[in-house]
Design an enzyme around this catalytic site. Sequence first.
Site, mmCIF file in Angstrom:
data_model
loop_
_atom_site.group_PDB
_atom_site.id
_atom_site.type_symbol
_atom_site.label_atom_id
_atom_site.label_comp_id
_atom_site.label_asym_id
_atom_site.label_seq_id
_atom_site.Cartn_x
_atom_site.Cartn_y
_atom_site.Cartn_z
ATOM 1 C CG ASP A 188 -1.772 1.213 1.320
ATOM 2 O OD1 ASP A 188 -2.623 1.364 0.435
ATOM 3 O OD2 ASP A 188 -1.585 2.022 2.249
ATOM 4 C CD GLU A 272 -5.412 1.076 -3.262
ATOM 5 O OE1 GLU A 272 -6.582 0.981 -2.887
ATOM 6 O OE2 GLU A 272 -4.538 1.663 -2.606
ATOM 7 C CG ASP A 352 -1.070 3.215 5.484
ATOM 8 O OD1 ASP A 352 -2.194 3.585 5.070
ATOM 9 O OD2 ASP A 352 -0.165 4.007 5.806
#
Length: 408
Positions: A188, A272, A352
């Site tokens: 992340d 992501e 996170d």
Amino acid sequence: MLIYEYKLDGNQRQYAAIDEAIRVVQFIRNKCLRKWMDGRGVSRNDLQCYCSVLAREYSFAARLNSQARQASADRAWAAISRFYENCKQKKSGKKGYPRFQHDNRSVEYKTTGWKLEPDGKHLTFTDGCGIGTLRLVGNKKQAVATFPVKQIKRIRMVKRADGYYCQFAVEAHRRVEHAPTDQARGIDVGLKSYYTDSDGNIVNHPRYYRKAEQRLKRLHRRLSRKQKHSSNRKKARKQVAKAYLKVQRQREDFARKQANALVTSSDFLAYEDLKIRNMVRNRHLSKSISDASWGTFLRWVKYYGAMHDIPVIAVPPQFTSQDCSGCGTRVKKSLSVRTHICPTCGLVLDRDENAAVNILHAGLCILVLMAFAGTLGHRETSSDEENASGQSTSTRRSPRRKASKQAG
Ligand SMILES: [Zn+2]
């Protein structure tokens, strides 16, 4: 594609000739764009043909190598097709209608118009631009001359604040024997940390920009005090540009090293798929976000992933930070809430890290689906024909790094 980069050593006359070639590229690009704007249904092929028309019409355009002329037309087409693509996808907001360029800094040759000298340390341009023979200055360990000439698909000269550079795009695969690590990771990328992985490891931001900010401010102040069009102003502007260049190189270097370390220590990676450009538009966050240089980092992760031949999967960003990685409950939280606390299963995790675990799970799902579809091996990375330094046919002038390091 591997990119090898050298600094170019020549004399003032030669640099002026490179500048001229760069100007011609911009001229052709803009002329092509004008043709597209004025006509209807102008295709890529029409623009390619238009190049020879321009060459007949303008003697200075004729001096540039014909493939380099076509590459210039392709730049116009790249801008146009990007616009078409945005329209087709019904993207909200601006569609990026192509604009005329005023700040071009590069010229691209393909397989003709240049010659690598037998010593491998000199490059000669043979078209009418009169650039002549330039010396290649680079790391001794990188030697583009070791590749067969036919594998060199593109040569791009770039003007930067501290001189002229030349990038060779070599069609070659660099495979690294990947030592299995038994580690699957979701990552992340964030504002708080450079990235957090699904095991809770955190890499902090280097914050180069913030550190360099004071210096940049001072240089900007100095610049604004100089009289317009004076040579002192020119000098001051150059200093500012050099300072920015330094920050960008540091960023790139950090991103590359982190990516390499991450890929080396993992067998599977999921990240992501952020729409970085949209996020940078958010004024309050933009400085931190640009500073984080996620785009650069993720590009390098993909690059090294391909080199190590491990799966690197992009995961759609929906709800990765909201959902509980333990039980799937959606736990709404704003950006300022740093801890994920699940009311259903009681999981308490750093925000996170929770997102990274979700990303890992989603990535593994995608991997399984891909295996079922038999598309394994045609990973997202393969769509990036270009190299990790983000080089593409676009004319954006993002400074690029020494290829010696890229290749390493
Ligand atoms: Zn839960």
